[in-house]
Motif scaffolding. Structure first.
Motif, PDB file in Angstrom:
ATOM      1  N   HIS A 159      29.356  22.828  50.865  1.00  0.00           N
ATOM      2  CA  HIS A 159      28.315  23.705  51.403  1.00  0.00           C
ATOM      3  C   HIS A 159      28.833  25.122  51.627  1.00  0.00           C
ATOM      4  CE1 HIS A 159      25.605  20.292  51.976  1.00  0.00           C
ATOM      5  NE2 HIS A 159      26.676  19.630  52.393  1.00  0.00           N
ATOM      6  N   ALA A 160      28.186  26.064  50.968  1.00  0.00           N
ATOM      7  CA  ALA A 160      28.589  27.463  51.064  1.00  0.00           C
ATOM      8  C   ALA A 160      27.997  28.124  52.301  1.00  0.00           C
ATOM      9  CB  ALA A 160      28.150  28.218  49.806  1.00  0.00           C
ATOM     10  N   SER A 161      28.494  29.322  52.578  1.00  0.00           N
ATOM     11  CA  SER A 161      28.040  30.124  53.707  1.00  0.00           C
ATOM     12  C   SER A 161      27.674  31.508  53.214  1.00  0.00           C
ATOM     13  CB  SER A 161      29.156  30.230  54.748  1.00  0.00           C
ATOM     14  OG  SER A 161      28.885  31.222  55.707  1.00  0.00           O
ATOM     15  N   LYS A 162      27.027  32.270  54.061  1.00  0.00           N
ATOM     16  CA  LYS A 162      26.766  33.665  53.709  1.00  0.00           C
ATOM     17  C   LYS A 162      28.052  34.478  53.722  1.00  0.00           C
ATOM     18  CE  LYS A 162      21.897  33.966  55.011  1.00  0.00           C
ATOM     19  NZ  LYS A 162      20.886  34.675  55.830  1.00  0.00           N
ATOM     20  N   MET A 163      29.075  33.954  54.394  1.00  0.00           N
ATOM     21  CA  MET A 163      30.394  34.578  54.367  1.00  0.00           C
ATOM     22  C   MET A 163      31.163  33.956  53.211  1.00  0.00           C
ATOM     23  SD  MET A 163      30.190  36.761  56.749  1.00  0.00           S
ATOM     24  CE  MET A 163      31.878  37.329  56.828  1.00  0.00           C
ATOM     25  N   ALA A 164      31.688  34.786  52.375  1.00  0.00           N
ATOM     26  CA  ALA A 164      32.299  34.309  51.134  1.00  0.00           C
ATOM     27  C   ALA A 164      33.447  33.335  51.352  1.00  0.00           C
ATOM     28  CB  ALA A 164      32.770  35.510  50.316  1.00  0.00           C
ATOM     29  N   ASP A 165      34.263  33.535  52.397  1.00  0.00           N
ATOM     30  CA  ASP A 165      35.432  32.681  52.616  1.00  0.00           C
ATOM     31  C   ASP A 165      35.097  31.324  53.229  1.00  0.00           C
ATOM     32  OD1 ASP A 165      37.126  34.622  51.626  1.00  0.00           O
ATOM     33  OD2 ASP A 165      37.548  35.480  53.611  1.00  0.00           O
ATOM     34  N   VAL A 166      33.948  31.198  53.872  1.00  0.00           N
ATOM     35  CA  VAL A 166      33.633  30.012  54.676  1.00  0.00           C
ATOM     36  C   VAL A 166      32.972  28.924  53.835  1.00  0.00           C
ATOM     37  CG1 VAL A 166      32.377  29.171  56.699  1.00  0.00           C
ATOM     38  CG2 VAL A 166      33.381  31.461  56.722  1.00  0.00           C
ATOM     39  N   ARG A 167      33.396  27.680  54.089  1.00  0.00           N
ATOM     40  CA  ARG A 167      32.743  26.510  53.484  1.00  0.00           C
ATOM     41  C   ARG A 167      32.536  25.460  54.570  1.00  0.00           C
ATOM     42  NH1 ARG A 167      32.193  29.607  50.078  1.00  0.00           N
ATOM     43  NH2 ARG A 167      32.398  29.402  47.805  1.00  0.00           N
ATOM     44  N   TYR A 168      31.467  24.651  54.398  1.00  0.00           N
ATOM     45  CA  TYR A 168      31.123  23.606  55.357  1.00  0.00           C
ATOM     46  C   TYR A 168      31.180  22.227  54.714  1.00  0.00           C
ATOM     47  CZ  TYR A 168      28.935  27.645  57.655  1.00  0.00           C
ATOM     48  OH  TYR A 168      28.694  28.865  58.217  1.00  0.00           O
ATOM     49  N   HIS A 169      31.574  21.249  55.525  1.00  0.00           N
ATOM     50  CA  HIS A 169      31.489  19.850  55.124  1.00  0.00           C
ATOM     51  C   HIS A 169      30.572  19.155  56.133  1.00  0.00           C
ATOM     52  CE1 HIS A 169      32.488  15.924  53.569  1.00  0.00           C
ATOM     53  NE2 HIS A 169      32.971  15.525  54.749  1.00  0.00           N
ATOM     54  N   HIS A 170      29.489  18.538  55.661  1.00  0.00           N
ATOM     55  CA  HIS A 170      28.529  17.861  56.533  1.00  0.00           C
ATOM     56  C   HIS A 170      28.767  16.358  56.497  1.00  0.00           C
ATOM     57  CE1 HIS A 170      25.527  21.433  55.912  1.00  0.00           C
ATOM     58  NE2 HIS A 170      26.610  21.763  56.597  1.00  0.00           N
TER      59      HIS A 170
END
Length: 217
Positions: A179-190
Motif C-alpha cells: 500500500h502506497a502513500s502520498k509520501m513517496a518514501d512511505v509504504r503501508y502493510h494492512h
C-alpha cells in the motif's frame, strides 16, 4: 512526513489529512452530688412504676443499631466506580498519552480492541526480537519504533477493519509493502482479521527498515 491533524490517525495520508510535525469527635456528661435533703425525698418516694412498653422497647434496643432510614441510604449508595480504560477513537484506536519507552506502548496494546490486540502484540514482540534494544514511544496515539530514539522506522495504528503497519522508508524495502502513500518514501502493510500473520516477511521488512535512516519526529 505527513501526520493527521486530528491526532487520531496520523498516517491517514491517503485520506488527505494535512500533517502537523511534533514541535502534543464524644462529649462526656458531668454528674453533681445530690443534697442530703434531696436524697431523703427520693427515699420517701414510692417505687417507680413499671416501664411502659415503649420504654422497654427502647431499653432493649442495641445502642449501636443504625436507624432504618440510614441503613437504606447506605445500601443504596453505590461503591466507588472503577477507573475507565483508555478511550477508543476513530476506528477503535486507543487514546494513549504521549510517552517514551515500553510502558506507553504496553498500555496501547492492552487497550487495542478485539482480534487486533493479539496481532498488535505479536508485531510488537517481533520487532523486539528482530531489533534488540529497539526504542519505543507513543505519539499521536500510535506506537513508534526506532533504532535511535527520535528517528522512527515503523509504526502501527488501529482502523476498523485492519491493523496498519507503517514503514517510513517502505519504498526502499525489497519487496516494498503493497500500500502506497502520498509520501513517496512511505509504504503501508494492512493486516485484516483473517489474514495470515506472515512472520518471516514482516521480520525481513523490519530488519531492512531498521537499517535505513529513520523519520525524525
Amino acid at each position: 512526513m505527513i501526520f493527521a491533524a486530528d491526532a487520531v490517525a496520523p498516517w491517514r495520508c491517503e485520506k488527505g489529512y494535512r500533517p502537523a510535525l511534533l514541535g502534543l469527635s464524644v462529649g462526656a456528661l458531668a454528674m453533681t452530688a445530690k443534697t442530703s435533703k434531696s436524697a431523703a425525698k427520693a427515699a420517701a418516694k414510692p417505687a417507680a412504676k413499671p416501664a411502659t412498653k415503649t420504654a422497654k422497647a427502647k431499653a432493649g434496643k442495641p445502642a449501636d443499631e443504625t436507624p432504618a432510614s440510614r441503613r437504606k441510604a447506605a445500601a443504596a449508595k453505590p461503591g466507588k466506580a472503577a477507573a475507565p480504560g483508555p478511550r477508543l477513537l476513530s476506528g477503535g484506536n486507543p487514546q494513549i498519552p504521549k510517552g517514551y519507552g515500553d510502558a506507553p506502548v504496553q498500555a496501547y496494546l492492552d487497550a487495542v480492541p478485539g482480534w487486533k490486540r493479539e496481532i498488535a502484540r505479536r508485531l510488537d514482540a517481533l520487532v523486539e526480537r528482530t531489533v534488540p534494544g529497539v526504542s519505543k514511544a507513543v505519539k499521536w496515539n500510535t506506537p513508534l519504533y526506532a533504532v535511535e530514539e527520535g528517528h522512527w522506522f515503523l509504526a502501527m495504528h488501529c482502523f476498523d477493519r485492519y491493523l496498519k503497519v507503517t514503514f517510513f522508508r517502505g519504498a526502499a524495502l525489497d519487496p516494498p509493502p503493497a500500500h502506497a502513500s502520498k509520501m513517496a518514501d512511505v509504504r503501508y502493510h494492512h493486516i485484516h482479521e483473517h489474514d495470515p500473520f506472515d512472520e518471516a516477511r514482516l521480520a525481513d521488512w523490519i530488519a531492512q527498515a531498521s537499517r535505513l535512516p529513520g523519520e525524525r519526529m
